[in-house]
Design a protein around this motif. Sequence first.
Motif, PDB file in Angstrom:
ATOM      1  N   PHE A 177     -21.709 -15.220  -2.046  1.00 53.81           N
ATOM      2  CA  PHE A 177     -21.547 -16.682  -2.026  1.00 53.81           C
ATOM      3  C   PHE A 177     -21.215 -17.213  -3.424  1.00 53.81           C
ATOM      4  CE2 PHE A 177     -23.535 -20.869  -2.771  1.00 53.81           C
ATOM      5  CZ  PHE A 177     -22.757 -21.644  -1.916  1.00 53.81           C
ATOM      6  N   TRP A 178     -21.978 -16.786  -4.438  1.00 55.07           N
ATOM      7  CA  TRP A 178     -21.720 -17.338  -5.789  1.00 55.07           C
ATOM      8  C   TRP A 178     -20.353 -16.899  -6.292  1.00 55.07           C
ATOM      9  CZ3 TRP A 178     -24.549 -21.239  -6.192  1.00 55.07           C
ATOM     10  CH2 TRP A 178     -25.872 -21.240  -5.751  1.00 55.07           C
ATOM     11  N   THR A 179     -19.961 -15.669  -5.977  1.00 58.75           N
ATOM     12  CA  THR A 179     -18.656 -15.186  -6.420  1.00 58.75           C
ATOM     13  C   THR A 179     -17.543 -16.000  -5.746  1.00 58.75           C
ATOM     14  OG1 THR A 179     -19.654 -13.005  -6.649  1.00 58.75           O
ATOM     15  CG2 THR A 179     -17.252 -13.090  -6.643  1.00 58.75           C
ATOM     16  N   LYS A 180     -17.678 -16.211  -4.424  1.00 55.54           N
ATOM     17  CA  LYS A 180     -16.682 -17.023  -3.693  1.00 55.54           C
ATOM     18  C   LYS A 180     -16.651 -18.453  -4.205  1.00 55.54           C
ATOM     19  CE  LYS A 180     -14.886 -14.567  -0.293  1.00 55.54           C
ATOM     20  NZ  LYS A 180     -14.336 -14.717   1.021  1.00 55.54           N
ATOM     21  N   SER A 181     -17.796 -18.927  -4.720  1.00 54.39           N
ATOM     22  CA  SER A 181     -17.884 -20.323  -5.164  1.00 54.39           C
ATOM     23  C   SER A 181     -17.401 -20.507  -6.607  1.00 54.39           C
ATOM     24  CB  SER A 181     -19.331 -20.820  -5.039  1.00 54.39           C
ATOM     25  OG  SER A 181     -19.779 -20.681  -3.711  1.00 54.39           O
ATOM     26  N   GLY A 182     -16.864 -19.458  -7.213  1.00 52.86           N
ATOM     27  CA  GLY A 182     -16.266 -19.596  -8.544  1.00 52.86           C
ATOM     28  C   GLY A 182     -17.179 -19.226  -9.697  1.00 52.86           C
ATOM     29  N   PHE A 183     -18.387 -18.717  -9.399  1.00 54.25           N
ATOM     30  CA  PHE A 183     -19.286 -18.280 -10.468  1.00 54.25           C
ATOM     31  C   PHE A 183     -18.878 -16.875 -10.917  1.00 54.25           C
ATOM     32  CE2 PHE A 183     -21.589 -21.772  -8.782  1.00 54.25           C
ATOM     33  CZ  PHE A 183     -22.518 -22.170  -9.727  1.00 54.25           C
ATOM     34  N   GLU A 184     -19.034 -16.662 -12.243  1.00 54.87           N
ATOM     35  CA  GLU A 184     -18.638 -15.389 -12.829  1.00 54.87           C
ATOM     36  C   GLU A 184     -19.906 -14.595 -13.166  1.00 54.87           C
ATOM     37  OE1 GLU A 184     -16.612 -14.108 -17.061  1.00 54.87           O
ATOM     38  OE2 GLU A 184     -16.750 -16.231 -16.512  1.00 54.87           O
ATOM     39  N   PRO A 185     -19.949 -13.302 -12.798  1.00 51.98           N
ATOM     40  CA  PRO A 185     -21.110 -12.503 -13.221  1.00 51.98           C
ATOM     41  C   PRO A 185     -21.049 -12.290 -14.732  1.00 51.98           C
ATOM     42  CG  PRO A 185     -19.523 -11.154 -12.008  1.00 51.98           C
ATOM     43  CD  PRO A 185     -18.964 -12.539 -12.025  1.00 51.98           C
ATOM     44  N   LEU A 186     -22.143 -12.605 -15.422  1.00 52.61           N
ATOM     45  CA  LEU A 186     -22.135 -12.572 -16.891  1.00 52.61           C
ATOM     46  C   LEU A 186     -22.895 -11.376 -17.444  1.00 52.61           C
ATOM     47  CD1 LEU A 186     -23.036 -16.341 -17.430  1.00 52.61           C
ATOM     48  CD2 LEU A 186     -20.759 -15.322 -17.645  1.00 52.61           C
ATOM     49  N   GLN A 187     -24.054 -11.097 -16.829  1.00 47.78           N
ATOM     50  CA  GLN A 187     -24.938 -10.034 -17.337  1.00 47.78           C
ATOM     51  C   GLN A 187     -25.828  -9.602 -16.191  1.00 47.78           C
ATOM     52  OE1 GLN A 187     -27.745 -10.827 -20.620  1.00 47.78           O
ATOM     53  NE2 GLN A 187     -26.218 -12.206 -21.490  1.00 47.78           N
ATOM     54  N   THR A 188     -26.188  -8.319 -16.182  1.00 54.32           N
ATOM     55  CA  THR A 188     -27.223  -7.870 -15.244  1.00 54.32           C
ATOM     56  C   THR A 188     -28.394  -7.364 -16.074  1.00 54.32           C
ATOM     57  OG1 THR A 188     -25.580  -7.287 -13.588  1.00 54.32           O
ATOM     58  CG2 THR A 188     -27.751  -6.289 -13.333  1.00 54.32           C
ATOM     59  N   ILE A 189     -29.559  -7.945 -15.817  1.00 54.90           N
ATOM     60  CA  ILE A 189     -30.765  -7.544 -16.551  1.00 54.90           C
ATOM     61  C   ILE A 189     -31.796  -7.156 -15.503  1.00 54.90           C
ATOM     62  CG2 ILE A 189     -32.550  -8.242 -18.192  1.00 54.90           C
ATOM     63  CD1 ILE A 189     -30.551 -10.357 -19.266  1.00 54.90           C
ATOM     64  N   GLY A 190     -32.175  -5.874 -15.495  1.00 50.55           N
ATOM     65  CA  GLY A 190     -33.054  -5.390 -14.431  1.00 50.55           C
ATOM     66  C   GLY A 190     -32.332  -5.566 -13.108  1.00 50.55           C
ATOM     67  N   ARG A 191     -32.979  -6.241 -12.159  1.00 51.88           N
ATOM     68  CA  ARG A 191     -32.349  -6.444 -10.845  1.00 51.88           C
ATOM     69  C   ARG A 191     -31.647  -7.794 -10.749  1.00 51.88           C
ATOM     70  NH1 ARG A 191     -33.653  -2.486  -6.533  1.00 51.88           N
ATOM     71  NH2 ARG A 191     -31.493  -3.153  -6.386  1.00 51.88           N
ATOM     72  N   THR A 192     -31.630  -8.562 -11.843  1.00 44.97           N
ATOM     73  CA  THR A 192     -31.068  -9.914 -11.772  1.00 44.97           C
ATOM     74  C   THR A 192     -29.635  -9.941 -12.302  1.00 44.97           C
ATOM     75  OG1 THR A 192     -33.268 -10.822 -12.132  1.00 44.97           O
ATOM     76  CG2 THR A 192     -31.420 -12.331 -12.433  1.00 44.97           C
ATOM     77  N   VAL A 193     -28.736 -10.403 -11.442  1.00 42.45           N
ATOM     78  CA  VAL A 193     -27.362 -10.651 -11.894  1.00 42.45           C
ATOM     79  C   VAL A 193     -27.296 -12.119 -12.306  1.00 42.45           C
ATOM     80  CG1 VAL A 193     -24.911 -10.523 -11.308  1.00 42.45           C
ATOM     81  CG2 VAL A 193     -26.553  -9.059 -10.102  1.00 42.45           C
ATOM     82  N   TRP A 194     -26.948 -12.368 -13.563  1.00 39.53           N
ATOM     83  CA  TRP A 194     -26.813 -13.740 -14.060  1.00 39.53           C
ATOM     84  C   TRP A 194     -25.370 -14.186 -13.907  1.00 39.53           C
ATOM     85  CZ3 TRP A 194     -31.017 -16.554 -14.906  1.00 39.53           C
ATOM     86  CH2 TRP A 194     -32.214 -15.874 -15.125  1.00 39.53           C
ATOM     87  N   PHE A 195     -25.202 -15.323 -13.229  1.00 38.81           N
ATOM     88  CA  PHE A 195     -23.870 -15.892 -12.988  1.00 38.81           C
ATOM     89  C   PHE A 195     -23.721 -17.193 -13.771  1.00 38.81           C
ATOM     90  CE2 PHE A 195     -24.342 -13.415  -9.090  1.00 38.81           C
ATOM     91  CZ  PHE A 195     -23.049 -12.980  -8.839  1.00 38.81           C
ATOM     92  N   GLY A 196     -22.478 -17.539 -14.112  1.00 43.65           N
ATOM     93  CA  GLY A 196     -22.241 -18.827 -14.753  1.00 43.65           C
ATOM     94  C   GLY A 196     -20.916 -19.425 -14.323  1.00 43.65           C
ATOM     95  N   ILE A 197     -20.850 -20.741 -14.407  1.00 48.63           N
ATOM     96  CA  ILE A 197     -19.583 -21.447 -14.163  1.00 48.63           C
ATOM     97  C   ILE A 197     -19.472 -22.575 -15.186  1.00 48.63           C
ATOM     98  CG2 ILE A 197     -20.525 -23.113 -12.469  1.00 48.63           C
ATOM     99  CD1 ILE A 197     -17.914 -22.735 -10.858  1.00 48.63           C
ATOM    100  N   LYS A 198     -18.284 -22.710 -15.756  1.00 47.99           N
ATOM    101  CA  LYS A 198     -18.036 -23.816 -16.695  1.00 47.99           C
ATOM    102  C   LYS A 198     -17.554 -25.028 -15.902  1.00 47.99           C
ATOM    103  CE  LYS A 198     -18.380 -21.662 -20.786  1.00 47.99           C
ATOM    104  NZ  LYS A 198     -19.465 -21.987 -21.737  1.00 47.99           N
ATOM    105  N   LEU A 199     -17.992 -26.203 -16.298  1.00 51.75           N
ATOM    106  CA  LEU A 199     -17.530 -27.417 -15.601  1.00 51.75           C
ATOM    107  C   LEU A 199     -16.467 -28.100 -16.436  1.00 51.75           C
ATOM    108  CD1 LEU A 199     -20.895 -28.860 -14.234  1.00 51.75           C
ATOM    109  CD2 LEU A 199     -19.386 -27.158 -13.235  1.00 51.75           C
TER     110      LEU A 199
END
Length: 199
Positions: A177-199
């Motif tokens: 969902f986040w990938t389809k919504s335009g968020f970019e994967p930035l970093q994976t730390i442990g089991r957490t994928v951190w996503f970001g989007i610039k406005l």
Amino acid sequence: MVVLRPYRESDLEALYEICLVTGDSGQDASPLHNDRKVIGELYSAPYGVLEPEHVFVAEDDEGVAGYVVGTHDTAEFEARLEREWWPRLRRHYAGVAREGLTATDRMRVAAINEPGTNPADIVASYPAHIHMNLLPRLRGQRVGSELLRLWVEQAEAAGVSGIHLGANDKNAGGVAFWTKSGFEPLQTIGRTVWFGIKL
Ligand SMILES: CC(C)(COP(=O)(O)OP(=O)(O)OC[C@H]1O[C@@H](n2cnc3c(N)ncnc32)[C@H](O)[C@@H]1OP(=O)(O)O)[C@@H](O)C(=O)NCCC(=O)NCCS
């Protein structure tokens, strides 16, 4: 019919309940908990109480069944939690017998006592963050996309430069969902994928 609308105080119980029943990487986390509120104390309720203007809910004939919560300023929100949210909960859980809690409850209580912070470099570039959770009956009908649109429009109007969020890497639906919504994967730390989007 599904209505999307701003949060009201009377939605607080729904924030706790939806967080619980979607809180195991999108699946029902209630089998993991004896304490039905502790997960919401971390991930949904403080937004409703402290930043209600940044919460939108989705409601159908059966009631509130989804939300997007968040803050425009993660660093300030974390500081506010330290002042206004964690102290009462730390006092409460100090008086709760360990034997009555599951391992997952205890992990959540540990996070209340020592909250993790989101990665500083991500917060610097994407100061806002969000969480979104829908009950199964609302999924796959673009309700998530519409809630996100409301949140992003409000954030853009307020001059927010970017939004981040963390998704568990086991949560394939969330990651898609986040990938389809335009968020970019930035970093994976442990089991957490951190996503970001610039406005
Ligand atoms: C993840 C979630 C918010 C998505 O909301 P939704 O309303 O079901 O998603 P939408 O219908 O708006 O879908 C938007 C796009 O994402 C894709 N998508 C959504 N859920 C998906 C899934 N489970 N698997 C694959 N793709 C998915 C859709 O196919 C759609 O793509 P399209 O634009 O090409 O049609 C919702 O399913 C949910 O709350 N899940 C449980 C809690 C959760 O995991 N939250 C996220 C934590 S990181």
